[in-house]
Design an enzyme around this catalytic site. Structure first.
Site, PDB file in Angstrom:
ATOM      1  N   SER A 155      14.464 -45.505  27.207  1.00 36.37           N
ATOM      2  CA  SER A 155      14.481 -46.863  26.646  1.00 36.37           C
ATOM      3  C   SER A 155      13.089 -47.459  26.723  1.00 36.37           C
ATOM      4  CB  SER A 155      15.452 -47.732  27.445  1.00 36.37           C
ATOM      5  OG  SER A 155      15.304 -49.101  27.131  1.00 36.37           O
ATOM      6  N   TYR A 168      19.087 -51.847  34.417  1.00 38.77           N
ATOM      7  CA  TYR A 168      18.940 -50.926  33.287  1.00 38.77           C
ATOM      8  C   TYR A 168      17.516 -50.378  33.206  1.00 38.77           C
ATOM      9  CZ  TYR A 168      19.240 -49.311  28.422  1.00 38.77           C
ATOM     10  OH  TYR A 168      19.217 -48.559  27.268  1.00 38.77           O
TER      11      TYR A 168
END
Length: 274
Positions: A155, A168
């Protein structure tokens, strides 16, 4: 080779996509099947996995639903047995299962100081352990074969600090390190035929982030607009725009590529904001 495009063919290969029931995982599963692979759709929602597999089959591809939980090794082993019984090998693993959780997101009433440790643990476990366990279970077949391609999903939150997504971001940063570590481990101990890489998507609209990025009328929220302002291509990505990179990393076109993280982000990671 007469046709360079043959390098990108996945004909005869068997792929498993964890999180294949999601928006991005489903798009990559369809793309791998269109490139010739037989694809196992792995996800907790059996009926959705069946629906994705049926859709691929209706398009002329080959697919099987694999109801399993990436955090439950026994269900992963059962999925491995299903694939091996049906197709006899595993050539590609896309670890697309993952996501964020509100309890580990610093937003509204959740601050860095009152965030619960359990919430942080849960999001790290989903993303990191949910990549580790499938890599162990399905990667073992690749080690025995001496060939295979593992594609993790990183990500933009791994590369630079993005506000709110504490759990995250930390989990995806761990995915980057795990990708490099496993690339070295596989190549040194099990041969050059096994490669491990990652794709780092930029900002795509999915089930989990839609309300953070888009208003009900489809316009951008303030956070969504901030992302667009810092993305040189000035838009969000489309799920199908991950397919080409996935096919490349899975195919013979990438036989000397291992241990890298490929941004697919519209230039977000290249832009300083100035």
């Amino acid at each position: 080779m007469n046709n360079a495009l043959d390098l990108f063919s996945l004909e005869g290969k068997v792929a498993i996509v964890t999180g294949g029931t999601g928006v991005l995982g489903g798009a990559m599963a369809h793309g791998l099947a269109a490139a010739g692979a037989s694809v196992g759709i792995l996800g907790r929602r059996a009926e959705v996995a069946q629906s994705v597999a049926d859709s691929i089959t209706a398009d002329g591809g080959r697919a099987l639903p694999l109801p399993a939980d990436v955090l439950d090794k026994e269900t992963l082993i059962a999925a491995r047995e299903t694939i091996m019984g049906a197709w006899g090998r595993i050539d590609v693993l896309v670890n697309a299962a993952g996501g964020n959780m509100s309890g580990a997101t610093i937003f509204n009433d959740v601050t860095f100081f009152n965030m619960q440790e359990d919430a942080f643990d849960q999001v790290v476990k989903l993303n990191l352990h949910g990549t580790l366990l499938p890599s162990q279970v399905f990667g073992e077949v690749m080690a025995e074969q001496g060939s295979g391609s593992i594609i993790n999903i990183s990500s933009m939150a791994a590369e630079q600090a993005i506000t709110r997504v504490l759990g995250y971001g930390n989990a995806k940063a761990a995915i980057d390190n795990f990708t490099r570590w496993l690339a070295v481990e596989m190549a040194q101990k099990y041969g050059e035929g096994i490669r491990v890489n990652a794709i780092a998507p930029g900002f795509f609209i999915g089930e989990q982030n839609r309300d953070f990025l888009l208003n009900p009328d489809g316009t951008h929220t303030a956070r969504g607009q901030l992302i667009i302002d810092n993305t040189p291509m000035s838009r969000f990505g489309e799920p199908d725009e991950l397919v080409g990179t996935a096919i490349w990393l899975a195919s013979s076109a990438a036989t000397f590529i291992t241990g890298i993280i490929v941004p697919v982000d519209g230039g977000f990671s290249a832009f300083s904001g100035v």
